[in-house]
Design a protein around this motif. Sequence first.
Motif, PDB file in Angstrom:
ATOM      1  N   GLN A   1     -10.755  12.747  -0.852  1.00  7.68           N
ATOM      2  CA  GLN A   1     -11.585  11.552  -0.689  1.00  7.68           C
ATOM      3  C   GLN A   1     -10.787  10.289  -1.001  1.00  7.68           C
ATOM      4  O   GLN A   1     -10.904   9.287  -0.290  1.00  7.68           O
ATOM      5  CB  GLN A   1     -12.825  11.637  -1.589  1.00  7.68           C
ATOM      6  N   SER A   2      -9.972  10.334  -2.029  1.00  4.60           N
ATOM      7  CA  SER A   2      -9.139   9.182  -2.386  1.00  4.60           C
ATOM      8  C   SER A   2      -8.136   8.870  -1.282  1.00  4.60           C
ATOM      9  O   SER A   2      -7.958   7.712  -0.896  1.00  4.60           O
ATOM     10  CB  SER A   2      -8.388   9.441  -3.695  1.00  4.60           C
ATOM     11  N   LEU A   3      -7.475   9.902  -0.792  1.00  2.53           N
ATOM     12  CA  LEU A   3      -6.506   9.708   0.277  1.00  2.53           C
ATOM     13  C   LEU A   3      -7.177   9.172   1.532  1.00  2.53           C
ATOM     14  O   LEU A   3      -6.677   8.234   2.160  1.00  2.53           O
ATOM     15  CB  LEU A   3      -5.775  11.018   0.584  1.00  2.53           C
ATOM     16  N   ASP A   4      -8.328   9.720   1.887  1.00  5.25           N
ATOM     17  CA  ASP A   4      -9.069   9.231   3.056  1.00  5.25           C
ATOM     18  C   ASP A   4      -9.430   7.762   2.904  1.00  5.25           C
ATOM     19  O   ASP A   4      -9.313   6.983   3.866  1.00  5.25           O
ATOM     20  CB  ASP A   4     -10.338  10.044   3.284  1.00  5.25           C
TER      21      ASP A   4
ATOM     22  N   ALA B   1      -1.290   9.022  -3.576  1.00  5.78           N
ATOM     23  CA  ALA B   1      -2.489   9.755  -3.164  1.00  5.78           C
ATOM     24  C   ALA B   1      -2.115  11.011  -2.381  1.00  5.78           C
ATOM     25  O   ALA B   1      -2.727  12.068  -2.562  1.00  5.78           O
ATOM     26  CB  ALA B   1      -3.394   8.855  -2.326  1.00  5.78           C
ATOM     27  N   LEU B   2      -1.119  10.899  -1.535  1.00  8.11           N
ATOM     28  CA  LEU B   2      -0.671  12.060  -0.772  1.00  8.11           C
ATOM     29  C   LEU B   2      -0.064  13.111  -1.689  1.00  8.11           C
ATOM     30  O   LEU B   2      -0.337  14.310  -1.545  1.00  8.11           O
ATOM     31  CB  LEU B   2       0.339  11.640   0.297  1.00  8.11           C
ATOM     32  N   GLU B   3       0.712  12.673  -2.672  1.00  5.35           N
ATOM     33  CA  GLU B   3       1.298  13.619  -3.628  1.00  5.35           C
ATOM     34  C   GLU B   3       0.204  14.318  -4.435  1.00  5.35           C
ATOM     35  O   GLU B   3       0.266  15.526  -4.660  1.00  5.35           O
ATOM     36  CB  GLU B   3       2.256  12.884  -4.578  1.00  5.35           C
ATOM     37  N   ARG B   4      -0.813  13.573  -4.848  1.00  3.38           N
ATOM     38  CA  ARG B   4      -1.933  14.171  -5.587  1.00  3.38           C
ATOM     39  C   ARG B   4      -2.627  15.221  -4.730  1.00  3.38           C
ATOM     40  O   ARG B   4      -2.963  16.305  -5.198  1.00  3.38           O
ATOM     41  CB  ARG B   4      -2.915  13.083  -6.000  1.00  3.38           C
ATOM     42  N   PHE B   5      -2.846  14.905  -3.460  1.00  7.29           N
ATOM     43  CA  PHE B   5      -3.487  15.839  -2.542  1.00  7.29           C
ATOM     44  C   PHE B   5      -2.648  17.105  -2.379  1.00  7.29           C
ATOM     45  O   PHE B   5      -3.175  18.217  -2.397  1.00  7.29           O
ATOM     46  CB  PHE B   5      -3.735  15.165  -1.193  1.00  7.29           C
TER      47      PHE B   5
ATOM     48  N   ASN C   1       0.799  -1.220   0.000  1.00  5.92           N
ATOM     49  CA  ASN C   1       0.000   0.000   0.000  1.00  5.92           C
ATOM     50  C   ASN C   1       0.833   1.273   0.000  1.00  5.92           C
ATOM     51  O   ASN C   1       0.309   2.338  -0.291  1.00  5.92           O
ATOM     52  CB  ASN C   1      -0.940   0.019   1.208  1.00  5.92           C
ATOM     53  N   ASP C   2       2.087   1.186   0.363  1.00  5.45           N
ATOM     54  CA  ASP C   2       2.904   2.392   0.465  1.00  5.45           C
ATOM     55  C   ASP C   2       2.963   3.210  -0.818  1.00  5.45           C
ATOM     56  O   ASP C   2       2.778   4.426  -0.757  1.00  5.45           O
ATOM     57  CB  ASP C   2       4.309   2.047   0.946  1.00  5.45           C
ATOM     58  N   PRO C   3       3.214   2.618  -2.002  1.00  8.34           N
ATOM     59  CA  PRO C   3       3.243   3.439  -3.222  1.00  8.34           C
ATOM     60  C   PRO C   3       1.887   4.085  -3.516  1.00  8.34           C
ATOM     61  O   PRO C   3       1.829   5.231  -3.963  1.00  8.34           O
ATOM     62  CB  PRO C   3       3.633   2.454  -4.323  1.00  8.34           C
TER      63      PRO C   3
ATOM     64  N   ALA D   1     -12.283  24.439 -10.526  1.00 11.33           N
ATOM     65  CA  ALA D   1     -11.690  23.161 -10.938  1.00 11.33           C
ATOM     66  C   ALA D   1     -10.663  22.685  -9.910  1.00 11.33           C
ATOM     67  O   ALA D   1     -10.605  21.494  -9.586  1.00 11.33           O
ATOM     68  CB  ALA D   1     -11.034  23.312 -12.310  1.00 11.33           C
ATOM     69  N   ALA D   2      -9.869  23.600  -9.383  1.00 10.98           N
ATOM     70  CA  ALA D   2      -8.865  23.230  -8.383  1.00 10.98           C
ATOM     71  C   ALA D   2      -9.521  22.731  -7.102  1.00 10.98           C
ATOM     72  O   ALA D   2      -9.054  21.763  -6.485  1.00 10.98           O
ATOM     73  CB  ALA D   2      -7.953  24.427  -8.089  1.00 10.98           C
ATOM     74  N   LEU D   3     -10.620  23.353  -6.703  1.00  5.62           N
ATOM     75  CA  LEU D   3     -11.333  22.913  -5.503  1.00  5.62           C
ATOM     76  C   LEU D   3     -11.957  21.529  -5.701  1.00  5.62           C
ATOM     77  O   LEU D   3     -11.950  20.700  -4.781  1.00  5.62           O
ATOM     78  CB  LEU D   3     -12.398  23.933  -5.109  1.00  5.62           C
ATOM     79  N   ARG D   4     -12.480  21.270  -6.897  1.00  3.72           N
ATOM     80  CA  ARG D   4     -13.038  19.935  -7.180  1.00  3.72           C
ATOM     81  C   ARG D   4     -11.953  18.872  -7.110  1.00  3.72           C
ATOM     82  O   ARG D   4     -12.149  17.792  -6.552  1.00  3.72           O
ATOM     83  CB  ARG D   4     -13.721  19.914  -8.544  1.00  3.72           C
ATOM     84  N   GLU D   5     -10.783  19.159  -7.688  1.00  2.00           N
ATOM     85  CA  GLU D   5      -9.679  18.203  -7.640  1.00  2.00           C
ATOM     86  C   GLU D   5      -9.204  18.000  -6.207  1.00  2.00           C
ATOM     87  O   GLU D   5      -8.883  16.885  -5.808  1.00  2.00           O
ATOM     88  CB  GLU D   5      -8.522  18.674  -8.529  1.00  2.00           C
ATOM     89  N   LEU D   6      -9.165  19.051  -5.429  1.00  2.00           N
ATOM     90  CA  LEU D   6      -8.776  18.919  -4.030  1.00  2.00           C
ATOM     91  C   LEU D   6      -9.750  18.003  -3.292  1.00  2.00           C
ATOM     92  O   LEU D   6      -9.335  17.120  -2.543  1.00  2.00           O
ATOM     93  CB  LEU D   6      -8.709  20.286  -3.350  1.00  2.00           C
ATOM     94  N   GLN D   7     -11.035  18.190  -3.516  1.00  2.00           N
ATOM     95  CA  GLN D   7     -12.037  17.352  -2.860  1.00  2.00           C
ATOM     96  C   GLN D   7     -11.881  15.888  -3.281  1.00  2.00           C
ATOM     97  O   GLN D   7     -11.900  14.985  -2.439  1.00  2.00           O
ATOM     98  CB  GLN D   7     -13.438  17.840  -3.194  1.00  2.00           C
TER      99      GLN D   7
END
Length: 74
Positions: A62-65, A12-16, A5-7, A52-58
Amino acid sequence: MNPRNDPLEAAALERFMRATRAVHAAFDATRGEPDSGQDGRFVARALARLDAALRELQTSEQSLDAILSRRAGH
């Protein structure tokens, strides 16, 4: 911790983090001074970019969570 799961978690953290930086940049752009010849197009583009940036952040949050919840066994 499952090393498999580490990668996924790191990605996911990098995307966030990228999404967070994009929101900051987009917000800063809304505070800029539009050229007098651009009318409301400058503001509309800046707000669309922020939206668009706020949608990507959300989405990235969610993915990271979800990844972190699975890792914690929830």
